[in-house]
Design an enzyme around this catalytic site. Structure first.
Site, mmCIF file in Angstrom:
data_model
loop_
_atom_site.group_PDB
_atom_site.id
_atom_site.type_symbol
_atom_site.label_atom_id
_atom_site.label_comp_id
_atom_site.label_asym_id
_atom_site.label_seq_id
_atom_site.Cartn_x
_atom_site.Cartn_y
_atom_site.Cartn_z
ATOM 1 N N ARG A 1 0.834 -1.195 0.000
ATOM 2 C CA ARG A 1 0.000 0.000 0.000
ATOM 3 C C ARG A 1 0.875 1.255 0.000
ATOM 4 O O ARG A 1 1.942 1.286 0.601
ATOM 5 C CB ARG A 1 -0.884 0.028 1.251
ATOM 6 C CG ARG A 1 -1.817 -1.138 1.396
ATOM 7 C CD ARG A 1 -2.956 -1.143 0.447
ATOM 8 N NE ARG A 1 -3.735 0.076 0.403
ATOM 9 C CZ ARG A 1 -4.908 0.175 -0.234
ATOM 10 N NH1 ARG A 1 -5.428 -0.872 -0.867
ATOM 11 N NH2 ARG A 1 -5.565 1.303 -0.246
ATOM 12 N N VAL A 2 0.379 2.273 -0.643
ATOM 13 C CA VAL A 2 1.084 3.548 -0.627
ATOM 14 C C VAL A 2 0.257 4.607 0.106
ATOM 15 O O VAL A 2 0.578 5.777 0.088
ATOM 16 C CB VAL A 2 1.422 4.040 -2.050
ATOM 17 C CG1 VAL A 2 2.428 3.127 -2.716
ATOM 18 C CG2 VAL A 2 0.168 4.161 -2.895
ATOM 19 N N ASP A 3 -0.825 4.185 0.695
ATOM 20 C CA ASP A 3 -1.631 5.139 1.447
ATOM 21 C C ASP A 3 -1.568 4.787 2.934
ATOM 22 O O ASP A 3 -0.725 4.001 3.355
ATOM 23 C CB ASP A 3 -3.083 5.152 0.937
ATOM 24 C CG ASP A 3 -3.698 3.754 0.931
ATOM 25 O OD1 ASP A 3 -3.079 2.830 1.489
ATOM 26 O OD2 ASP A 3 -4.792 3.600 0.378
ATOM 27 N N ASP A 4 -2.448 5.347 3.721
ATOM 28 C CA ASP A 4 -2.396 5.099 5.163
ATOM 29 C C ASP A 4 -3.171 3.854 5.548
ATOM 30 O O ASP A 4 -3.951 3.847 6.490
ATOM 31 C CB ASP A 4 -2.947 6.323 5.905
ATOM 32 C CG ASP A 4 -1.992 7.490 5.781
ATOM 33 O OD1 ASP A 4 -0.780 7.231 5.713
ATOM 34 O OD2 ASP A 4 -2.454 8.635 5.742
ATOM 35 N N VAL A 5 -2.992 2.830 4.770
ATOM 36 C CA VAL A 5 -3.637 1.553 5.071
ATOM 37 C C VAL A 5 -2.527 0.543 5.335
ATOM 38 O O VAL A 5 -1.537 0.495 4.613
ATOM 39 C CB VAL A 5 -4.527 1.094 3.892
ATOM 40 C CG1 VAL A 5 -5.050 -0.327 4.123
ATOM 41 C CG2 VAL A 5 -5.704 2.050 3.708
#
Ligand code: WTA
Length: 836
Positions: free
Chosen positions: A704-708
């Site tokens: 993941r590249v997001d806040d997940v």
């Protein structure tokens, strides 16, 4: 002699060898010879073993010669060139290949420069080749993959210069792959010969038609399902470009069907009513049951009739909170039969999480069971539901009925808490209803289910799937990615509380008339051999699981595996996170006896079905790569500006154009749907994942590249854990990051600032962790609490997670520039507290 699959490897422990004596070989380069696609190729091998004498081959088509002194024991690298090898192995004829005796020399990469196909540029070499003009075909380039691309911490450090997306904190979880990543695993002739897609050429033909004519391709497949009325024209309509207005995806609109009817009635009508639909294996070995398709339909209809009787109508939400009992797929199918929208909540979620979901979708009824036994633990699910229903009622969402299944082996009726007037025992009412139930015919675009998933905020997203496209897509992906045959026994270890259990325990397999194993228990109970015990017991031929399970079993020693036969296994599958090559190898070599291809399926709750996946009979596999897109899927890798990257690259994984299984909205929040998925890179669906593509066109998902965070294949938003932590009376502020975890893939690492004057203590740590378990569920419990007198923030107050990630992973010499922090001294304080 190698079995059904060949592995080219430099890992001597697991190297498969044939009479050609090819151990310890690493392919480093493949050069074209001007013959072009499907013609001839040359391969240069580097032999890393000290002593190399000859490369013999029984193939008359091969000439090979050592070009350097093989007697020198000090020589570690000798090159050999193998000239002009016919590559018929990859052609779509069925001529008997002698691959099994000459695995190495037959190697040619089947699909170089795949991205040209994806970007559908007719001038590309691959398109030229497909169009029959091979003269302009660029030679295939190299087998090597870009090891360095996967082992990255931040997109900004990638060679492509993809750079960070504003507002996204990039974290790529990679594996130290080293040269092992260069392994190539070929499907045997026998496997390919019987496969639905037997060669890259066949794949290419189908893929090409799916991209050039999606309407024709998918309506051809959709016609094989039962439709009360055929869909109208156009077959699909879409707008994935936010700049052009509302995001909209529709497939088979106007088509009238029912997915439950297609899962059961049509299978029975085809003469398979007495085939086993579900084998159920309980927590305790020896406790089991099964249902034929006839029996399953009977049970589904009874429940459907009950639901109708209590007033559930088309479009109403039904919340299902059940463990892996047969009643879980039965409940899903019963909802689908009457056009109700099911919302399954994983039975590991806490009552607070349940409240959140009840408040969002306002179900007419909650279906649960009194308790479940997982391993040696009893979990009182009904108590959790009771608490949730009390709270949601206080907040204005009252659920009138709680249908409770008595899971006798876990808890007796008489020991279950009960709310008169609201609670009903399943066994008391449902069996009294008729065993036939008319189908509610629905539009292809009518909602089928809601499934909540984590995002970048504390509020989960209600991913909404509709009926027709999802039906066609899950069935088709299941068939091809697992090379499913009517004689297969299929087991997916996922829980129906997640998308994998929706698409690949329930709908995909049943639509194909498959026999599915449903397992209630835990893979380590009564011991770590349980999975293989089940495989032998039911003669499972397709086994689909998550890397975290593979890694956890791998730690327990090979004997738990080897004491079982596993001879029935034919195809293995992996999902949920990138499978690290060492786990891939163990899975392949030990579990599958080097005989079974592994379908490493990349997809998401949002995509409904597989997006990038091997087709086991078609592709040579690279351990750790999800390989190539499924039919109709156009993955693109973009940089931070949204520009498509070509060739070998690394960046953000997006998808161009729609596919039938795509989600249509976030329930009640279309705006969030548009901003989360379609705004970062206008014109595309943004997956939230990073991805590298190697020179051969293989895709390597990097995380993941997001806040997940992806913990044991479960998606958890850092914001969700943070808001759970701050609910603790002693927690002033919290920042959560993911760190690499040996078994879970990622672990949850929480920095916690306490309210003024509260001293640090281990008891407080435990109590903070308990708060998260209570707020979200046990699976979201932080692995580590790190005391933080302050958090590293910019002057505008934004927490710099990049620094927290470095501290969490103890990469203290890579903190980077901290001068922009409001208070750089915070960093030293955090480092000082690292081991407290
Ligand atoms: C990750 C699960 C690498 C990815 C089906 C994605 C994977 C998220 C793979 C979706 C795979 C899933 N290789 N990563 N084969 N499969 N992922 O919604 O980060 O629970 O975005 O769906 O899991 O998780 P979800």
């Amino acid at each position: 002699m190698i079995n059904d699959m060949m592995m080219i490897t430099n890992n001597s422990k697991y190297a498969s060898t044939s009479s050609t004596n090819i151990n310890n070989i690493q392919i480093i380069k493949q050069l074209g010879q001007g013959g072009g696609w499907g013609q001839h190729a040359s391969i240069i091998f580097i032999f890393s073993n000290k002593k190399y004498s000859s490369l013999s081959s029984s193939s008359s088509t091969v000439t090979a010669a050592s070009t350097s002194s093989s007697s020198s024991s000090s020589s570690t690298v000798n090159k050999i060139q193998v000239n002009r090898i016919p590559t018929s192995q990859f052609s779509n004829n069925n001529s008997k290949s002698n691959l099994t005796t000459t695995p190495l020399v037959k190697v040619k990469h089947p699909l170089p420069y795949f991205h040209f196909l994806v970007s559908n540029r007719s001038s590309s070499p691959i398109m030229a080749a497909m169009n029959g003009s091979s003269s302009s075909t660029t030679p295939p380039n190299s087998f090597t993959t870009s090891n360095h691309l996967r082992h990255v911490e931040s997109m900004s450090t990638l060679p492509s210069g993809a750079g960070p997306i504003p507002k996204l904190n990039a974290l790529i979880l990679g594996e130290s792959l080293a040269s092992e990543e260069d392994d190539l695993v070929l499907p045997s002739h026998d496997f390919s010969a019987q496969a639905h897609v037997s060669s890259p050429h066949k794949y290419l033909d189908m893929y090409k038609s799916s991209i050039e004519d999606p309407a024709g391709f998918w309506s051809g497949i959709a016609s094989q399902f039962y439709w009360k009325h055929k869909w109208a024209h156009p077959v699909y309509s879409e707008n994935l470009d936010i700049r052009k207005g509302r995001i909209n995806i529709e497939w088979f609109k106007g088509g009238i069907t029912n997915i439950c009817y297609n899962c059961l009635d049509t299978i029975i009508a085809a003469g398979n009513g007495e085939k086993i639909a579900i084998y159920w294996e309980g927590n305790e070995p020896g406790v089991d049951a099964s249902l034929t398709y006839n029996q399953l339909l009977h049970r589904v209809c009874q429940l459907a009739n009950y639901l109708k009787d209590i007033g559930v109508r088309k479009g109403d939400a039904v919340l299902i909170y059940l463990p892996m009992l047969m009643e879980l797929p039965i409940a899903m199918l019963a909802c689908a039969r009457i056009g109700a929208v099911h919302s399954v909540v994983f039975a590991g979620f806490s009552s607070e999480s349940l409240v959140q979901r009840i408040m969002d979708c306002k179900p007419k009824i909650v279906i649960t069971c009194n308790a479940v036994q997982r391993g040696s633990k009893t979990i009182h699910l009904k108590d959790i539901v009771d608490t949730a229903l009390t709270h949601s009622s206080l907040s204005g969402a009252t659920v009138d009925v709680c249908l409770t299944y008595e899971n006798e082996s876990a808890l007796k009726k008489e020991n279950t808490k009960w709310v008169e007037g609201r609670d009903t025992w399943w066994q008391d009412v449902v069996p009294k209803y008729p065993a036939t139930c008319d189908v509610e015919w629905v539009d292809a675009e009518d909602p089928l289910f809601l499934l909540y998933t984590s995002g970048s905020t504390g509020k989960p997203k209600g991913v909404l799937h509709t009926t027709g496209g999802y039906m066609v897509y899950t069935a088709t992906t299941f068939k091809y990615a697992f090379d499913y045959k009517q004689s297969d026994i299929y087991w997916c270890t996922a829980d129906c509380g997640w998308i994998t259990g929706h698409s690949y325990v329930t709908y995909g397999p049943l639509l194909n008339g498959a026999t599915v194993v449903v397992f209630e228990g835990a893979p380590n109970y009564p011991d770590f051999g349980r999975c293989w015990d089940i495989v032998d017991k039911y003669k499972v031929s397709i086994f689909y699981t998550a890397p975290t399970l593979v890694r956890s079993l791998m730690r327990e020693g090979d004997e738990h595996v080897t004491r079982y036969s596993r001879k029935s296994l034919r195809v293995l599958g992996s999902v949920g996170e990138p499978i690290n090559p060492s786990a891939w190898r163990w899975f392949f070599n030990l579990v599958g006896d080097s005989r079974c291809p592994i379908s490493d399926t990349w997809w998401q709750t949002e995509t409904g079905g597989f997006m990038i996946t091997p087709l086991p009979g078609a592709w040579p596999q690279k351990p750790g790569s999800a390989t190539f897109p499924f039919f109709g899927v156009q993955p693109v890798i973009v940089d931070e500006k949204g520009a498509e990257l070509e060739g070998e690259c690394s960046g953000y994984l997006c998808v161009k154009g729609s596919w039938p299984g795509a989600f249509r909205t976030l329930y009640g929040d279309h705006e969030r749907y548009e901003t989360t998925y379609f705004s970062a890179f206008p014109g595309y669906y943004f997956s939230g994942d990073g991805c590298s593509r190697d020179k051969d066109g293989y895709h390597w998902l990097t995380g993941r590249v997001d806040d997940v965070i992806n913990v044991s294949g479960h998606r958890i938003g850092t914001a969700e854990v943070e808001s759970a932590l701050v609910a603790h009376p002693h927690c002033a502020e919290a920042a959560v990051v993911g760190v690499e975890h040996e078994v879970k893939g990622q672990g949850i690492y929480a920095f916690v600032t306490l309210v003024e004057g509260v001293p640090y203590s281990d008891d407080l740590r435990k109590s903070l962790i308990m708060t998260v378990r209570k707020q979200i569920g046990a699976f979201a419990a932080p692995d580590r609490i790190h005391w933080a007198p302050g958090l590293p923030k910019t002057r505008s107050g934004k927490i710099m997670r990049r620094i927290l990630r470095k501290i969490a992973s103890r990469q203290l010499d890579e903190l980077g520039d901290i001068s922009t922090l409001a208070d750089p001294a915070v960093v030293d304080q955090l480092i000082a507290l690292a081991d407290c």
